[in-house]
Structures are given as structure tokens and as C-alpha cells.
Design a protein around this motif. Sequence first.
Motif, PDB file in Angstrom:
ATOM      1  N   ASP A 137      -0.405  10.274  -4.643  1.00 40.42           N
ATOM      2  CA  ASP A 137       0.157   9.570  -5.794  1.00 40.42           C
ATOM      3  C   ASP A 137       1.374  10.293  -6.339  1.00 40.42           C
ATOM      4  N   TYR A 138       1.375  11.625  -6.289  1.00 42.74           N
ATOM      5  CA  TYR A 138       2.563  12.353  -6.738  1.00 42.74           C
ATOM      6  C   TYR A 138       3.712  12.161  -5.747  1.00 42.74           C
ATOM      7  N   VAL A 139       3.409  12.145  -4.455  1.00 48.96           N
ATOM      8  CA  VAL A 139       4.445  11.893  -3.446  1.00 48.96           C
ATOM      9  C   VAL A 139       5.026  10.488  -3.643  1.00 48.96           C
ATOM     10  N   LEU A 140       4.146   9.526  -3.934  1.00 43.83           N
ATOM     11  CA  LEU A 140       4.605   8.165  -4.217  1.00 43.83           C
ATOM     12  C   LEU A 140       5.569   8.160  -5.392  1.00 43.83           C
ATOM     13  N   HIS A 141       5.220   8.883  -6.470  1.00 51.93           N
ATOM     14  CA  HIS A 141       6.112   8.977  -7.637  1.00 51.93           C
ATOM     15  C   HIS A 141       7.461   9.578  -7.242  1.00 51.93           C
ATOM     16  N   ALA A 142       7.423  10.637  -6.411  1.00 52.88           N
ATOM     17  CA  ALA A 142       8.664  11.297  -6.015  1.00 52.88           C
ATOM     18  C   ALA A 142       9.562  10.364  -5.197  1.00 52.88           C
ATOM     19  N   ILE A 143       8.968   9.560  -4.318  1.00 51.66           N
ATOM     20  CA  ILE A 143       9.752   8.620  -3.515  1.00 51.66           C
ATOM     21  C   ILE A 143      10.403   7.566  -4.404  1.00 51.66           C
ATOM     22  N   LEU A 144       9.629   6.982  -5.313  1.00 52.47           N
ATOM     23  CA  LEU A 144      10.185   5.969  -6.217  1.00 52.47           C
ATOM     24  C   LEU A 144      11.269   6.574  -7.110  1.00 52.47           C
ATOM     25  N   HIS A 145      11.054   7.817  -7.522  1.00 56.69           N
ATOM     26  CA  HIS A 145      12.058   8.490  -8.351  1.00 56.69           C
ATOM     27  C   HIS A 145      13.366   8.649  -7.583  1.00 56.69           C
ATOM     28  N   ARG A 204       6.304   0.202 -14.339  1.00 57.49           N
ATOM     29  CA  ARG A 204       5.490   0.108 -15.549  1.00 57.49           C
ATOM     30  C   ARG A 204       4.038  -0.237 -15.207  1.00 57.49           C
ATOM     31  N   LYS A 205       3.841  -1.053 -14.186  1.00 52.42           N
ATOM     32  CA  LYS A 205       2.479  -1.375 -13.759  1.00 52.42           C
ATOM     33  C   LYS A 205       1.760  -0.122 -13.273  1.00 52.42           C
ATOM     34  N   LEU A 206       2.470   0.695 -12.495  1.00 54.86           N
ATOM     35  CA  LEU A 206       1.866   1.924 -11.996  1.00 54.86           C
ATOM     36  C   LEU A 206       1.545   2.890 -13.134  1.00 54.86           C
ATOM     37  N   GLU A 207       2.368   2.854 -14.166  1.00 57.17           N
ATOM     38  CA  GLU A 207       2.161   3.762 -15.295  1.00 57.17           C
ATOM     39  C   GLU A 207       0.982   3.333 -16.161  1.00 57.17           C
ATOM     40  N   ARG A 208       0.852   2.032 -16.381  1.00 55.46           N
ATOM     41  CA  ARG A 208      -0.114   1.543 -17.362  1.00 55.46           C
ATOM     42  C   ARG A 208      -1.410   1.028 -16.738  1.00 55.46           C
ATOM     43  N   PHE A 211      -5.204   1.732 -10.909  1.00 56.71           N
ATOM     44  CA  PHE A 211      -5.132   1.385  -9.495  1.00 56.71           C
ATOM     45  C   PHE A 211      -5.819   2.457  -8.660  1.00 56.71           C
ATOM     46  N   PRO A 212      -6.360   2.058  -7.518  1.00 59.91           N
ATOM     47  CA  PRO A 212      -6.888   3.079  -6.605  1.00 59.91           C
ATOM     48  C   PRO A 212      -5.752   3.968  -6.123  1.00 59.91           C
ATOM     49  N   CYS A 213      -6.074   5.187  -5.862  1.00 61.13           N
ATOM     50  CA  CYS A 213      -5.111   6.170  -5.352  1.00 61.13           C
ATOM     51  C   CYS A 213      -4.209   6.758  -6.439  1.00 61.13           C
ATOM     52  N   ILE A 214      -4.211   6.215  -7.648  1.00 60.41           N
ATOM     53  CA  ILE A 214      -3.372   6.743  -8.723  1.00 60.41           C
ATOM     54  C   ILE A 214      -4.286   7.436  -9.740  1.00 60.41           C
ATOM     55  N   SER A 215      -4.162   8.743  -9.855  1.00 60.93           N
ATOM     56  CA  SER A 215      -5.025   9.501 -10.759  1.00 60.93           C
ATOM     57  C   SER A 215      -4.464   9.486 -12.174  1.00 60.93           C
ATOM     58  N   MET A 216      -5.327   9.771 -13.129  1.00 57.11           N
ATOM     59  CA  MET A 216      -4.913   9.858 -14.531  1.00 57.11           C
ATOM     60  C   MET A 216      -3.902  10.973 -14.729  1.00 57.11           C
ATOM     61  N   GLU A 217      -4.004  12.016 -13.926  1.00 58.97           N
ATOM     62  CA  GLU A 217      -3.081  13.145 -14.062  1.00 58.97           C
ATOM     63  C   GLU A 217      -1.654  12.778 -13.684  1.00 58.97           C
ATOM     64  N   VAL A 218      -1.502  11.916 -12.696  1.00 57.35           N
ATOM     65  CA  VAL A 218      -0.167  11.596 -12.173  1.00 57.35           C
ATOM     66  C   VAL A 218       0.444  10.378 -12.874  1.00 57.35           C
ATOM     67  N   ARG A 219      -0.373   9.531 -13.447  1.00 59.22           N
ATOM     68  CA  ARG A 219       0.146   8.310 -14.071  1.00 59.22           C
ATOM     69  C   ARG A 219       1.303   8.550 -15.035  1.00 59.22           C
ATOM     70  N   ALA A 226      10.243   5.000 -14.887  1.00 61.31           N
ATOM     71  CA  ALA A 226      10.528   3.780 -15.638  1.00 61.31           C
ATOM     72  C   ALA A 226      11.675   3.987 -16.616  1.00 61.31           C
ATOM     73  N   ASP A 227      11.729   5.158 -17.244  1.00 62.32           N
ATOM     74  CA  ASP A 227      12.827   5.449 -18.175  1.00 62.32           C
ATOM     75  C   ASP A 227      14.164   5.473 -17.454  1.00 62.32           C
ATOM     76  N   HIS A 228      14.194   6.001 -16.248  1.00 63.62           N
ATOM     77  CA  HIS A 228      15.434   6.018 -15.467  1.00 63.62           C
ATOM     78  C   HIS A 228      15.886   4.595 -15.137  1.00 63.62           C
ATOM     79  N   VAL A 229      14.947   3.749 -14.753  1.00 67.31           N
ATOM     80  CA  VAL A 229      15.291   2.357 -14.444  1.00 67.31           C
ATOM     81  C   VAL A 229      15.820   1.662 -15.695  1.00 67.31           C
TER      82      VAL A 229
END
Length: 322
Positions: A137-145, A204-208, A211-219, A226-229
Motif C-alpha cells: 500500500d505504501y508502494v502504491l501511494h509512492a507510484i500515484l505520487h 480521495r477514495k483511497l484516503e477515505r 479497502f483491502p490491502c490499504i492499512s490504516m497506517e498508510v491511508r 490528493a492535495d497535490h492533485v
Amino acid sequence: MSVIAAYYYHEGKRIREIALDEPVKLEMSRSDFCWIALLDPTADELQTLQATYKLHPLAIDNAMHPLCPPKLEVYNEELYIVAQTAELVGDKIRYGKMALFTGHNHLISVRHGDGGALGNLRERLEASPELIGKGVDYVLHAILHRVVDQYLPIFEMIEDDVLAMERRSLDDFLGRAEVSRIFELRGELTRFQRTLGAMAELVRKLERGHFPCISMEVRPYFNDVADHVDRVQSMVKGLLQVLSSVFEFSSLLEAQRTGVITRQLAAWAGILAVPTAIAGIYGMNFKHMPELDTAYGYPVVLGVVAVFCIYLFVRFKRAKWL
């Protein structure tokens, strides 16, 4: 070769390279996962991944298409995410697609087109084991970033073009080519704004959401994406307003200059009307006409014409018609 990289990670460290058809025995720990990156894969390669990682056939079918709007879908315990990449090629924004299959212990990125290259993202994450060790989930965040970060240079290059056009509009009329360029830029920015809106909704969906695979720590990390977008979206909106202002200002300036020219032509027409009228009357060749036999008739008529013309010229000059 469509496989950019395929590695097995354990506790934040790269362990070894893996094959697409290799079933890796993974632990339950979030830091134990496989990260595979593909560029324009073949249908056989995607089918191999489907069999190895039990990917949903609908997601595989969608990943084969080179273009698709941003979206998020959940298949059993897996997330399927499509992010839209973008890069400026010449005067056009070229879009690409980044499809991401995210399971508890695997992340597979499928990229179409050269745009949206992740550069040294993998090396940067591998240099910080505590970050990549957080899981897929953190790698996913890094890719989207990284995908979102590539939007800002596009805006900056278009902004320079728009501001240069704005400066030119203050000094001279905008030509046909420049007006056409305004409408081209408006179309490009409008489409770009739609892409940004869809990406903002996705993040925003991923943040709020839950979902499976997305932990509370990484959300919370997705909030930064989202702020960058939102920031780029706000800047694009402002640039669209500047484009409209440039066109409107140029139209008003052109109308003003046309009005000045029209008033000048009307003033000169009024000045020339006096000698024209007098010359027209004396050019009728009537036999009985006053001042025809007067010795000073000709210079008197010329003097009257000159006085009237000077008087009208001064009046129009004071009225700023000339």
C-alpha cells in the motif's frame, strides 16, 4: 522486453529477481511481497500473471487496453487501479495509462506508453527499507505520487506559453494563428482538468474508504497525493481563466482601436464635406451664379473653404477624434 523489473522483497529489502510464472511462497507479514513492473506487456504475459497471482479476468482484460480513464475497482481481496499519466510532447499533452494490481502481498504495475515513467522511484524506496517495508500500500501511494508529480511540469510549460501570449496581446492585435492557439490550449487544459478531477476522486477514495490491502497506517499518505492533485487542478482552473481574459482583452482592444479609426475616418469625411459641397455647387456651370464675375470671387471661395476646414480640424482635434 516488457518486464522492467520483477523482484521479491522481505522486510524492506530486495531479496531476488522473480519470473512472471514463478509462484513465490510469501509470509503473512506486510513487508513480504512481490513488486512487478511491466511496459506494454503482451496478452500472453498478462495471462501468465493472471494464472500466477489469481488476478480477476475483467481487470486483465481492461489492462490490455492502452487508454482508460482513472478508476478504482475491488475484486475479492484485490484492488485494481487505473491512473492516467501525462506528458507534454510539443504543443500537445500525451496521455498514458498505469494499471495497478494490488494484493496483500503483490503489486503489479502495467504501463502503456513512454509517458509516466517512474524514473528512480524503485531505487529511492529501496534506499529506505523502513518505507518500502510498510508494504504494497505504501508502494502504491509512492507510484500515484510520482504520477501526480509529473502533472506540474506540464502546467508550468503551458503557463509560460499563456503568459507570453498575454504580454503580446497588450502590444498588438492577436493574429489568426495566436487565436487558434488560444482555442487549442483551452481544449488541452479542459481535457487535462477532467483528468485531474478523475485522479482527485480516485485518490480521495483511497484516503477515505476502507479497502483491502490499504492499512490504516498508510491511508493518511494518500491525503498528500490528493492535495497535490487539488493544487494542480486549481492552477489549471486559473490558467483557463487567464486564457479567457487574454481573448476577451484582445477583442476589446481590437474593438477600441477599430472605434478610433472609425472616428478618424468620420472626422476627415466631415472636414472634406465642406470643400466638396462648395466645389460641387460651383461646378454646375450655371450661367447666373453669384461671384462668378467678381474679381476676388475665386480667392474668397478658397478662403472660406480653408477657414471652415481649419475650424472643423481644430474642433475634431479637441474632441480627440483626430
